[in-house]
Design a protein around this motif. Structure first.
Motif, PDB file in Angstrom:
ATOM      1  N   GLN A 150       0.818  -1.283  -0.072  1.00 23.46           N
ATOM      2  CA  GLN A 150      -0.145   0.062  -0.038  1.00 23.46           C
ATOM      3  C   GLN A 150       0.931   1.261   0.250  1.00 23.46           C
ATOM      4  N   ALA A 151       1.065   1.939  -1.245  1.00 23.36           N
ATOM      5  CA  ALA A 151       2.042   3.047  -1.473  1.00 23.36           C
ATOM      6  C   ALA A 151       1.238   4.101  -1.848  1.00 23.36           C
ATOM      7  N   THR A 152       1.592   5.278  -1.221  1.00 22.66           N
ATOM      8  CA  THR A 152       1.081   6.709  -1.861  1.00 22.66           C
ATOM      9  C   THR A 152       2.441   7.698  -2.189  1.00 22.66           C
ATOM     10  N   TYR A 153       2.406   7.928  -3.352  1.00 20.87           N
ATOM     11  CA  TYR A 153       3.678   8.705  -3.906  1.00 20.87           C
ATOM     12  C   TYR A 153       2.704   9.936  -4.420  1.00 20.87           C
ATOM     13  N   THR A 154       3.201  11.224  -4.060  1.00 21.22           N
ATOM     14  CA  THR A 154       2.851  12.433  -4.292  1.00 21.22           C
ATOM     15  C   THR A 154       3.798  13.567  -4.583  1.00 21.22           C
ATOM     16  N   ASN A 155       3.543  14.089  -5.962  1.00 20.44           N
ATOM     17  CA  ASN A 155       4.449  15.280  -6.166  1.00 20.44           C
ATOM     18  C   ASN A 155       4.050  16.506  -5.620  1.00 20.44           C
ATOM     19  N   ASN A 156       4.797  17.245  -4.969  1.00 24.88           N
ATOM     20  CA  ASN A 156       4.490  18.337  -4.092  1.00 24.88           C
ATOM     21  C   ASN A 156       5.267  19.656  -4.898  1.00 24.88           C
ATOM     22  N   GLY A 157       5.051  20.805  -4.628  1.00 26.37           N
ATOM     23  CA  GLY A 157       5.731  22.157  -5.127  1.00 26.37           C
ATOM     24  C   GLY A 157       7.272  21.813  -5.460  1.00 26.37           C
ATOM     25  N   GLY A 158       7.749  22.566  -6.647  1.00 29.49           N
ATOM     26  CA  GLY A 158       9.056  22.520  -7.031  1.00 29.49           C
ATOM     27  C   GLY A 158       9.585  21.167  -6.954  1.00 29.49           C
ATOM     28  N   GLY A 159      10.936  20.682  -6.419  1.00 29.63           N
ATOM     29  CA  GLY A 159      11.583  19.511  -6.351  1.00 29.63           C
ATOM     30  C   GLY A 159      11.081  18.739  -5.337  1.00 29.63           C
ATOM     31  N   SER A 160       9.922  18.964  -4.707  1.00 32.56           N
ATOM     32  CA  SER A 160       9.409  18.210  -3.464  1.00 32.56           C
ATOM     33  C   SER A 160       8.500  16.957  -3.745  1.00 32.56           C
ATOM     34  N   TYR A 161       8.895  15.976  -3.177  1.00 34.31           N
ATOM     35  CA  TYR A 161       7.798  14.642  -3.497  1.00 34.31           C
ATOM     36  C   TYR A 161       7.652  14.154  -1.862  1.00 34.31           C
ATOM     37  N   SER A 162       6.658  13.261  -1.843  1.00 35.37           N
ATOM     38  CA  SER A 162       6.438  12.616  -0.545  1.00 35.37           C
ATOM     39  C   SER A 162       5.906  11.310  -0.800  1.00 35.37           C
ATOM     40  N   LEU A 163       6.408  10.076   0.074  1.00 38.64           N
ATOM     41  CA  LEU A 163       6.117   8.919  -0.222  1.00 38.64           C
ATOM     42  C   LEU A 163       5.782   8.113   1.033  1.00 38.64           C
ATOM     43  N   SER A 164       4.933   7.268   1.070  1.00 37.65           N
ATOM     44  CA  SER A 164       4.482   6.563   2.327  1.00 37.65           C
ATOM     45  C   SER A 164       4.068   5.093   1.709  1.00 37.65           C
ATOM     46  N   TRP A 165       4.556   4.111   2.488  1.00 29.65           N
ATOM     47  CA  TRP A 165       4.297   2.721   2.242  1.00 29.65           C
ATOM     48  C   TRP A 165       4.255   1.819   3.209  1.00 29.65           C
ATOM     49  N   SER A 166       3.366   0.792   2.963  1.00 32.37           N
ATOM     50  CA  SER A 166       3.212  -0.215   4.360  1.00 32.37           C
ATOM     51  C   SER A 166       2.938  -1.511   3.819  1.00 32.37           C
ATOM     52  N   GLY A 167       2.728  -2.490   4.670  1.00 27.18           N
ATOM     53  CA  GLY A 167       2.364  -3.995   4.486  1.00 27.18           C
ATOM     54  C   GLY A 167       3.585  -4.956   4.513  1.00 27.18           C
ATOM     55  N   ASN A 168       4.846  -4.205   4.340  1.00 21.06           N
ATOM     56  CA  ASN A 168       5.988  -5.264   4.184  1.00 21.06           C
ATOM     57  C   ASN A 168       5.959  -6.285   3.129  1.00 21.06           C
ATOM     58  N   ASN A 169       5.602  -5.694   1.849  1.00 19.44           N
ATOM     59  CA  ASN A 169       5.324  -6.403   0.941  1.00 19.44           C
ATOM     60  C   ASN A 169       5.798  -5.702  -0.407  1.00 19.44           C
ATOM     61  N   GLY A 170       6.191  -6.157  -1.523  1.00 23.32           N
ATOM     62  CA  GLY A 170       6.256  -5.567  -2.762  1.00 23.32           C
ATOM     63  C   GLY A 170       7.745  -4.614  -2.909  1.00 23.32           C
ATOM     64  N   ASN A 171       7.824  -4.246  -4.153  1.00 17.46           N
ATOM     65  CA  ASN A 171       8.854  -3.551  -4.538  1.00 17.46           C
ATOM     66  C   ASN A 171       8.317  -2.162  -5.093  1.00 17.46           C
ATOM     67  N   LEU A 172       9.088  -1.122  -4.793  1.00 15.85           N
ATOM     68  CA  LEU A 172       8.766   0.441  -5.093  1.00 15.85           C
ATOM     69  C   LEU A 172       9.927   1.249  -4.951  1.00 15.85           C
TER      70      LEU A 172
END
Length: 234
Positions: free
Chosen positions: A61-83
């Motif tokens: 379960q992963a959420t990637y977000t492009n924020n302003g300028g050169g910023s991004y945020s990422l959160s992931w959970s579940g101890n599963n998969g590749n990202l």
């Protein structure tokens, strides 16, 4: 993470090349249900003047977000998969000083690195600033050490055979500089990477990058783990 990283990060180009760039700051999950359960679908493109690359196999379960300028945020959970996801430039450069700041909180296998590719020859490269529970130095051939930006890095190389790349399935080398000791994860993190320092050292160890640069980003990666990062690149 040498094995999993090259496998799933290299797939960024293959998967992302088929996906339309996001037009909003957050990439919306509009693809079939399997990927929706994995959160944000894979994509590459430009956002607020920076190139971004995001890929997930949909298992976490992963959420990637492009924020302003050169910023991004990422959160992931579940101890599963590749990202893997991040922001930077396309094409990359042999003379850029990459600045990054923010927070990096991995729980398990993860990297925070300057990451990119070259062609002619096809090379996948990393300057690893921090990592979670797995040290990539343990699975590659050490060539020596280099001092860059006031820190010591182990220089390593390895081969990938018939593996995914930006040019499809190929056999290619990986070049590594791994900060030793790593920057401690778990909260605020910042630094600068003078890429020419690493590239020149690699050349002295017989590790020549290709003549043509593809993308060059500050990437957060995860494999069968969980965590979060919020990074600004400049």
């Amino acid at each position: 993470m040498v094995s999993f990283t090259s496998l799933f990060v290299a797939t960024v180009a293959a998967a992302g090349a088929l996906a339309a760039p996001a037009t909003n700051m957050t990439i919306e999950a509009t693809v079939p249900s399997l990927v929706e359960r994995g959160g944000t679908p894979s994509s590459t493109g430009t956002n607020n003047g920076y190139y971004y690359s995001w890929w997930t196999d949909g298992a976490a379960q992963a959420t990637y977000t492009n924020n302003g300028g050169g910023s991004y945020s990422l959160s992931w959970s579940g101890n599963n998969g590749n990202l893997v996801g991040g922001k930077g430039w396309n094409p990359g450069s042999s003379s850029r000083t990459v600045h990054y700041s923010g927070t990096y909180q991995p729980n398990g296998n993860s990297y925070l690195s300057v990451y990119g590719w070259t062609r002619n020859a096809l090379i996948e490269y990393y300057v690893v600033e921090s990592y979670g529970s797995y040290n990539p130095s343990s699975a590659a051939q050490k060539k020596g050490t280099v001092s860059c930006d006031g820190a010591s890095y182990d220089v390593l190389s390895t081969w990938r055979y018939n593996a995914p790349s930006i040019d499809g399935t190929q056999t290619f080398q990986q070049f590594w500089s791994v900060r030793n000791p790593k920057k401690n994860p778990g909260g605020s993190i910042s630094g600068s990477v003078t890429v020419s320092c690493h590239f020149n050292a690699w050349r002295q160890f017989g590790m020549a990058l290709g003549s043509s640069f593809d993308y060059q980003i500050v990437a957060t990666e995860g494999y069968q783990s969980s965590g979060s990062s919020s990074i600004t690149v400049s």
